[in-house]
Design a protein around this motif. Structure first.
Motif, PDB file in Angstrom:
ATOM      1  N   PHE A   1       0.821  -1.203   0.000  1.00  0.00           N
ATOM      2  CA  PHE A   1       0.000   0.000   0.000  1.00  0.00           C
ATOM      3  C   PHE A   1       0.863   1.264   0.000  1.00  0.00           C
ATOM      4  O   PHE A   1       2.085   1.207   0.124  1.00  0.00           O
ATOM      5  CB  PHE A   1      -0.914   0.017   1.224  1.00  0.00           C
ATOM      6  CG  PHE A   1      -1.640  -1.291   1.455  1.00  0.00           C
ATOM      7  CD1 PHE A   1      -2.086  -2.055   0.388  1.00  0.00           C
ATOM      8  CD2 PHE A   1      -1.870  -1.751   2.740  1.00  0.00           C
ATOM      9  CE1 PHE A   1      -2.753  -3.258   0.595  1.00  0.00           C
ATOM     10  CE2 PHE A   1      -2.538  -2.942   2.971  1.00  0.00           C
ATOM     11  CZ  PHE A   1      -2.965  -3.701   1.892  1.00  0.00           C
ATOM     12  N   GLU A   2       0.162   2.414  -0.086  1.00  0.00           N
ATOM     13  CA  GLU A   2       0.784   3.724  -0.030  1.00  0.00           C
ATOM     14  C   GLU A   2       1.866   3.832  -1.101  1.00  0.00           C
ATOM     15  O   GLU A   2       1.696   3.383  -2.221  1.00  0.00           O
ATOM     16  CB  GLU A   2       1.352   3.987   1.373  1.00  0.00           C
ATOM     17  CG  GLU A   2       0.338   3.845   2.501  1.00  0.00           C
ATOM     18  CD  GLU A   2      -0.818   4.823   2.401  1.00  0.00           C
ATOM     19  OE1 GLU A   2      -0.698   5.835   1.683  1.00  0.00           O
ATOM     20  OE2 GLU A   2      -1.856   4.570   3.026  1.00  0.00           O
TER      21      GLU A   2
ATOM     22  N   VAL B   1      -5.209  -3.513  -5.051  1.00  0.00           N
ATOM     23  CA  VAL B   1      -4.414  -2.860  -4.012  1.00  0.00           C
ATOM     24  C   VAL B   1      -5.163  -1.662  -3.425  1.00  0.00           C
ATOM     25  O   VAL B   1      -5.158  -1.447  -2.204  1.00  0.00           O
ATOM     26  CB  VAL B   1      -3.042  -2.432  -4.574  1.00  0.00           C
ATOM     27  CG1 VAL B   1      -2.326  -1.492  -3.605  1.00  0.00           C
ATOM     28  CG2 VAL B   1      -2.181  -3.658  -4.840  1.00  0.00           C
TER      29      VAL B   1
ATOM     30  N   ARG C   1      -6.151  -1.337   0.384  1.00  0.00           N
ATOM     31  CA  ARG C   1      -5.636  -0.204   1.151  1.00  0.00           C
ATOM     32  C   ARG C   1      -6.766   0.514   1.885  1.00  0.00           C
ATOM     33  O   ARG C   1      -6.644   0.854   3.060  1.00  0.00           O
ATOM     34  CB  ARG C   1      -4.900   0.776   0.241  1.00  0.00           C
ATOM     35  CG  ARG C   1      -4.246   1.920   1.017  1.00  0.00           C
ATOM     36  CD  ARG C   1      -3.580   2.922   0.104  1.00  0.00           C
ATOM     37  NE  ARG C   1      -4.558   3.657  -0.681  1.00  0.00           N
ATOM     38  CZ  ARG C   1      -4.547   3.766  -1.993  1.00  0.00           C
ATOM     39  NH1 ARG C   1      -3.601   3.155  -2.692  1.00  0.00           N
ATOM     40  NH2 ARG C   1      -5.451   4.464  -2.632  1.00  0.00           N
ATOM     41  N   GLU C   2      -7.879   0.736   1.202  1.00  0.00           N
ATOM     42  CA  GLU C   2      -9.024   1.382   1.842  1.00  0.00           C
ATOM     43  C   GLU C   2      -9.533   0.550   3.008  1.00  0.00           C
ATOM     44  O   GLU C   2      -9.865   1.081   4.083  1.00  0.00           O
ATOM     45  CB  GLU C   2     -10.138   1.596   0.814  1.00  0.00           C
ATOM     46  CG  GLU C   2      -9.802   2.621  -0.252  1.00  0.00           C
ATOM     47  CD  GLU C   2     -10.919   2.770  -1.284  1.00  0.00           C
ATOM     48  OE1 GLU C   2     -11.960   2.106  -1.125  1.00  0.00           O
ATOM     49  OE2 GLU C   2     -10.741   3.553  -2.234  1.00  0.00           O
TER      50      GLU C   2
ATOM     51  N   GLU D   1      -7.022   0.721   5.979  1.00  0.00           N
ATOM     52  CA  GLU D   1      -7.149   1.983   6.714  1.00  0.00           C
ATOM     53  C   GLU D   1      -8.383   1.976   7.604  1.00  0.00           C
ATOM     54  O   GLU D   1      -8.355   2.474   8.741  1.00  0.00           O
ATOM     55  CB  GLU D   1      -7.194   3.151   5.728  1.00  0.00           C
ATOM     56  CG  GLU D   1      -5.862   3.389   5.020  1.00  0.00           C
ATOM     57  CD  GLU D   1      -5.960   4.440   3.939  1.00  0.00           C
ATOM     58  OE1 GLU D   1      -7.088   4.851   3.598  1.00  0.00           O
ATOM     59  OE2 GLU D   1      -4.894   4.854   3.412  1.00  0.00           O
TER      60      GLU D   1
ATOM     61  N   GLN E   1       0.898  -2.282   5.891  1.00  0.00           N
ATOM     62  CA  GLN E   1       1.598  -1.774   4.711  1.00  0.00           C
ATOM     63  C   GLN E   1       1.422  -2.683   3.501  1.00  0.00           C
ATOM     64  O   GLN E   1       1.831  -2.342   2.398  1.00  0.00           O
ATOM     65  CB  GLN E   1       3.093  -1.648   5.023  1.00  0.00           C
ATOM     66  CG  GLN E   1       3.407  -0.692   6.166  1.00  0.00           C
ATOM     67  CD  GLN E   1       4.854  -0.796   6.590  1.00  0.00           C
ATOM     68  OE1 GLN E   1       5.322  -1.841   7.041  1.00  0.00           O
ATOM     69  NE2 GLN E   1       5.600   0.286   6.444  1.00  0.00           N
ATOM     70  N   GLY E   2       0.849  -3.874   3.725  1.00  0.00           N
ATOM     71  CA  GLY E   2       0.659  -4.827   2.642  1.00  0.00           C
ATOM     72  C   GLY E   2      -0.030  -6.067   3.148  1.00  0.00           C
ATOM     73  O   GLY E   2      -0.581  -6.091   4.247  1.00  0.00           O
TER      74      GLY E   2
END
Length: 395
Positions: free
Chosen positions: A224-225, A313, A317-318, A321, A340-341
């Motif tokens: 992510f990010e 991804v 990621r959403e 979070e 982070q993943g």
């Protein structure tokens, strides 16, 4: 006769019981579900994303499977190491992230990552040998190692340092009987991603101790990010790296049961030591993934568009979070680091704040009974949950 048979069974000699896997835990927790509860079961313990509409495989994979079928070229038994075009395709696919090129001979196709884990721990087992596993770890590693007689020694992952490996502990516990250490990156069940600098330190530690690194990269590139995934195989010139991978997670096809072992070993230490030959011999004694699926691998790897992965991804990621934010709003739960993943997140349970809860397993059993929600318990009052993205589910 009875007195003899009671000594048999799939048991751990130390504990006198069957080694625990995720399947064992989910079965035990599911037995507590209230059958009269009209609500749908929310299973956050199963690593299979496919039951949820947000996670559907690419049309390329479906077409590749049909093309493999219609070609009439993949109906027979495969080579025990895997269909040649499949091994070559995996080698080419992995080589794009490496400073050295893998060949077909460096890759072995397996029935998912689970068989790859089983194979490696079996061929590395010797009387008096031990293997270093992270804590927390995918439970299959511990169960399989114990089954084949490998002593398990566990090093901690450090939550205050984004779940980095406690390399001082690795240095202290590795000895002449240590054959390998396992690292999982992106991390299961922690959801972390190792930096390139930390990965180099892991490889240098393994080099000093003369041990192999088994790099579990099942969640490869699911990050992510602004994070960027780098494979452990980059450091194969320092110490031999045996990478475990699969199509299961990134392509959302775990039921197709296709994985691989890839040897990143430019110095050919695995060959001269006889480990590659042991892998080959093992594969000659076990079943292979369906030839039909193997025939689809080249097309899947070469034709899947980048926007398919990007969408997955973003969705994950959403969800990550959301999980991180909402779990930290619950007084008895903390999430030490934002994922982070991977597809999992690890959370800490404060049992002292809960009335009538003994430990993490007790919490999970009672949560299943009262709320029809399934989580996975870990060690020392930690829980792991599968990151979902369903807009009608409030975590």
């Amino acid at each position: 006769m009875e007195s003899k048979l009671v000594k048999w069974g799939l048991k751990n000699e130390k504990e006198g019981c069957v080694s625990v896997t995720n399947r064992d835990l989910i079965k035990k927790i599911s037995e507590n579900l209230n059958k009269n509860d009209p609500r749908s079961i929310i299973n956050l313990g199963n690593g299979d994303p496919t039951p949820f509409p947000s996670f559907k495989t690419t049309l390329v994979a479906e077409e590749a499977l049909l093309n493999s079928l219609h070609s009439n070229s993949f109906n027979g038994y495969p080579h025990p190491y895997g269909v040649s075009i499949a091994r070559r395709a995996v080698a080419n696919h992995l080589s794009g992230d490496l400073p050295h090129k893998l060949s077909e001979d460096d890759v072995f196709i397996t029935s998912g990552a689970s068989q790859a884990i089983e194979l490696l721990l079996t061929v590395l087992a010797r009387p008096g040998a031990n293997v270093l596993l992270p804590r927390p770890v995918f439970p299959l590693y511990k169960a399989r190692a114990e089954l084949v007689g490998l002593e398990v020694r566990q090093f901690d992952l450090l939550p205050h340092r984004d779940w980095e490996v406690d390399l001082d502990a690795v240095e202290a516990m590795a000895d002449d009987g240590t054959i390998a250490m396992v690292v999982i990156n992106p991390g299961y069940p922690t959801g972390n991603l190792f930096s390139l600098e930390h990965m180099q330190k892991i490889a240098e530690t393994a080099q000093r101790k003369g041990i192999i690194v088994i790099a579990d990269e099942v969640y490869r590139h699911i990050v992510f990010e602004s994070q960027e995934f780098k494979p452990m195989g980059i450091f194969g010139s320092l110490t031999p790296i045996l990478t475990v991978g699969s199509l299961s997670k990134r392509w959302l096809i775990p039921g197709w049961r296709v994985g691989w072992i890839a040897a990143s070993d430019p110095n050919r230490l695995l060959s001269t030591s006889g480990i590659i030959e042991s892998i080959q011999k093992y594969l000659c004694m076990t079943s292979s993934p369906a030839t039909l699926i193997q025939g689809a691998i080249p097309e899947i790897l070469e034709r899947t568009p980048a926007d398919f992965f990007d969408k997955i991804v973003v969705t994950l990621r959403e969800s990550a979070e959301k999980c991180y934010r909402l779990t930290n709003e619950i007084p008895c739960i903390t999430c030490p680091t934002k994922p982070q993943g991977c597809m999992f997140v690890m959370i800490k349970l404060n049992v002292a704040m809960l009335e009538g809860i003994v430990d993490e397993l007790d919490f999970c059993c009672k949560l299943a009974k009262e709320e029809s929600v399934i989580l996975l318990p870990g060690d020392k009052n930690v829980l792991s949950l599968h990151i979902l993205y369903e807009r009608n589910i409030s975590l």
